[in-house]
Design a protein around this motif. Structure first.
Motif, PDB file in Angstrom:
ATOM      1  N   HIS A 190     -22.740 -39.379 -56.019  1.00  0.00           N
ATOM      2  CA  HIS A 190     -23.613 -38.658 -56.677  1.00  0.00           C
ATOM      3  C   HIS A 190     -24.763 -39.343 -57.323  1.00  0.00           C
ATOM      4  CE1 HIS A 190     -25.422 -35.332 -58.756  1.00  0.00           C
ATOM      5  NE2 HIS A 190     -25.494 -35.847 -59.701  1.00  0.00           N
ATOM      6  N   TYR A 191     -24.299 -40.582 -57.953  1.00  0.00           N
ATOM      7  CA  TYR A 191     -25.205 -41.350 -58.628  1.00  0.00           C
ATOM      8  C   TYR A 191     -26.086 -42.089 -57.733  1.00  0.00           C
ATOM      9  CZ  TYR A 191     -22.462 -39.808 -62.638  1.00  0.00           C
ATOM     10  OH  TYR A 191     -21.892 -38.998 -63.601  1.00  0.00           O
ATOM     11  N   ASP A 192     -25.678 -42.076 -56.540  1.00  0.00           N
ATOM     12  CA  ASP A 192     -26.944 -43.001 -55.628  1.00  0.00           C
ATOM     13  C   ASP A 192     -27.697 -41.937 -54.963  1.00  0.00           C
ATOM     14  OD1 ASP A 192     -28.150 -43.819 -53.202  1.00  0.00           O
ATOM     15  OD2 ASP A 192     -26.413 -45.256 -52.789  1.00  0.00           O
ATOM     16  N   PRO A 193     -29.198 -41.885 -55.249  1.00  0.00           N
ATOM     17  CA  PRO A 193     -30.206 -40.768 -54.900  1.00  0.00           C
ATOM     18  C   PRO A 193     -30.087 -40.382 -53.291  1.00  0.00           C
ATOM     19  CG  PRO A 193     -31.037 -42.353 -56.473  1.00  0.00           C
ATOM     20  CD  PRO A 193     -29.778 -42.984 -56.158  1.00  0.00           C
ATOM     21  N   LEU A 194     -29.746 -41.471 -52.475  1.00  0.00           N
ATOM     22  CA  LEU A 194     -29.597 -41.408 -51.087  1.00  0.00           C
ATOM     23  C   LEU A 194     -28.442 -40.521 -50.685  1.00  0.00           C
ATOM     24  CD1 LEU A 194     -31.101 -44.946 -49.782  1.00  0.00           C
ATOM     25  CD2 LEU A 194     -32.403 -42.926 -49.991  1.00  0.00           C
ATOM     26  N   ARG A 196     -26.576 -38.487 -52.667  1.00  0.00           N
ATOM     27  CA  ARG A 196     -26.509 -37.325 -53.500  1.00  0.00           C
ATOM     28  C   ARG A 196     -26.524 -35.796 -52.789  1.00  0.00           C
ATOM     29  NH1 ARG A 196     -30.066 -37.396 -58.579  1.00  0.00           N
ATOM     30  NH2 ARG A 196     -28.668 -39.189 -59.047  1.00  0.00           N
ATOM     31  N   PRO A 197     -27.502 -36.022 -51.794  1.00  0.00           N
ATOM     32  CA  PRO A 197     -27.591 -34.466 -50.926  1.00  0.00           C
ATOM     33  C   PRO A 197     -26.481 -34.417 -49.926  1.00  0.00           C
ATOM     34  CG  PRO A 197     -29.304 -35.937 -50.255  1.00  0.00           C
ATOM     35  CD  PRO A 197     -28.757 -36.640 -51.457  1.00  0.00           C
ATOM     36  N   HIS A 252     -18.406 -34.793 -52.660  1.00  0.00           N
ATOM     37  CA  HIS A 252     -18.230 -36.019 -52.176  1.00  0.00           C
ATOM     38  C   HIS A 252     -16.835 -36.445 -52.165  1.00  0.00           C
ATOM     39  CE1 HIS A 252     -22.590 -36.249 -53.543  1.00  0.00           C
ATOM     40  NE2 HIS A 252     -22.838 -36.539 -52.408  1.00  0.00           N
TER      41      HIS A 252
END
Length: 279
Positions: A190-194, A196-197, A252
């Motif tokens: 989740h903490y990786d912006p790429l 997260r979705p 995730h």
């Protein structure tokens, strides 16, 4: 002949389940006194019906306590007997009754809705353990319909049906879980912006988690525990086992671990996978 018994808390979605059964071609009976189940099966068999779905709950009165014994007797009368118990959290049931403005079957002028639900839950406590239990608290009607269809598509056989279910702890632990494993200690995509979705079924998230040794160790440990104790559940005459894997949001880590475990148990049981936090 196939007989599907549907029970559960009032407001948990039994009407949805019955509608699914009817759409699948079952002869549906709602609110049948449990004492009449053997007569119904005998009559419908003589009339040529091969698939029956019956809702049995507290509306049947005091006779509901004898349902466990009747289920054992019914197993000798039909080729395929399945029991589905629908449940939901108290706050969700109260909200549903408030929205529909329907009266609870055990409600009266001397008790609150919460007290009626508590009394119903107590009366159905033993029945809840008879078969597959589904917590409908956070499920949309369409999702519940799909889950019930999956339940009905399970092949009959001697193998136990094992359900791996991912969930998010921030949404609450599923009521239908037999075993719960917490994987929040693993690194969070989740903490990786790429990432997260995405979900735990998407390849970039899979690649991220597979690079972390602790993730593989967690999967191995959960697999070893379940594999070690699965025979005990089989020996206890369990037909279904629900294993819940939880992370913070249920998107995730828990999804990845549930998918990995399901793949490993494909040859040992009838396996299903559900993800509560997305469709």
């Amino acid at each position: 002949m196939q007989l599907v018994l549907i029970s559960g808390l009032s407001g948990s979605g039994k009407s949805v389940a019955l509608n699914v059964m009817e759409d699948c071609g079952h002869y549906v009976v709602d609110n049948l006194p449990s004492a009449l189940l053997p007569q119904l099966v005998s009559h419908l068999r003589g009339a040529g019906y091969q698939r029956i779905a019956v809702a049995v709950d507290v509306r049947s009165g005091a006779g509901i306590v004898s349902l466990p014994k009747q289920v054992e007797a019914l197993r000798g009368m039909v080729d395929d007997l399945r029991f589905l118990f629908l449940d939901a959290r108290d706050d969700v049931l109260i909200a549903r009754f408030s929205e529909t403005r329907r009266r609870h079957p055990l409600g009266d002028a001397f008790s609150t809705l919460g007290e009626a639900i508590a009394r119903e839950r107590e009366e159905l406590a033993l029945i809840a353990e008879l078969g597959q239990r589904i917590d409908t608290s956070d499920l949309a009607a369409n999702t519940l319909r799909n889950w019930i269809k999956n339940f009905m598509n399970l092949e009959a056989g001697s193998q136990i049906a094992v359900l791996f279910q991912s969930f998010g702890f921030k949404h609450g632990i599923p009521l239908d879980a037999d075993l719960v494993f917490d994987v929040r200690c693993l690194p969070n995509p989740h903490y990786d912006p790429l990432l997260r979705p995405l979900t735990g079924r998407d390849q970039p998230v899979i690649d991220f988690l597979e690079k972390v040794p602790e993730v593989g160790q967690m999967v191995d440990d959960i697999y070893a525990f379940v594999a070690s104790w699965l025979p005990a559940y089989v020996n206890d005459n369990r037909s279904y086992l629900t294993i819940a894997i939880g992370c913070t949001g249920g998107q995730h880590r828990s999804v990845y671990v549930a998918e990995q475990l399901a793949a490993r148990f494909q040859d040992n049981a009838r396996v299903q996978v559900r993800h509560r936090s997305f469709k």
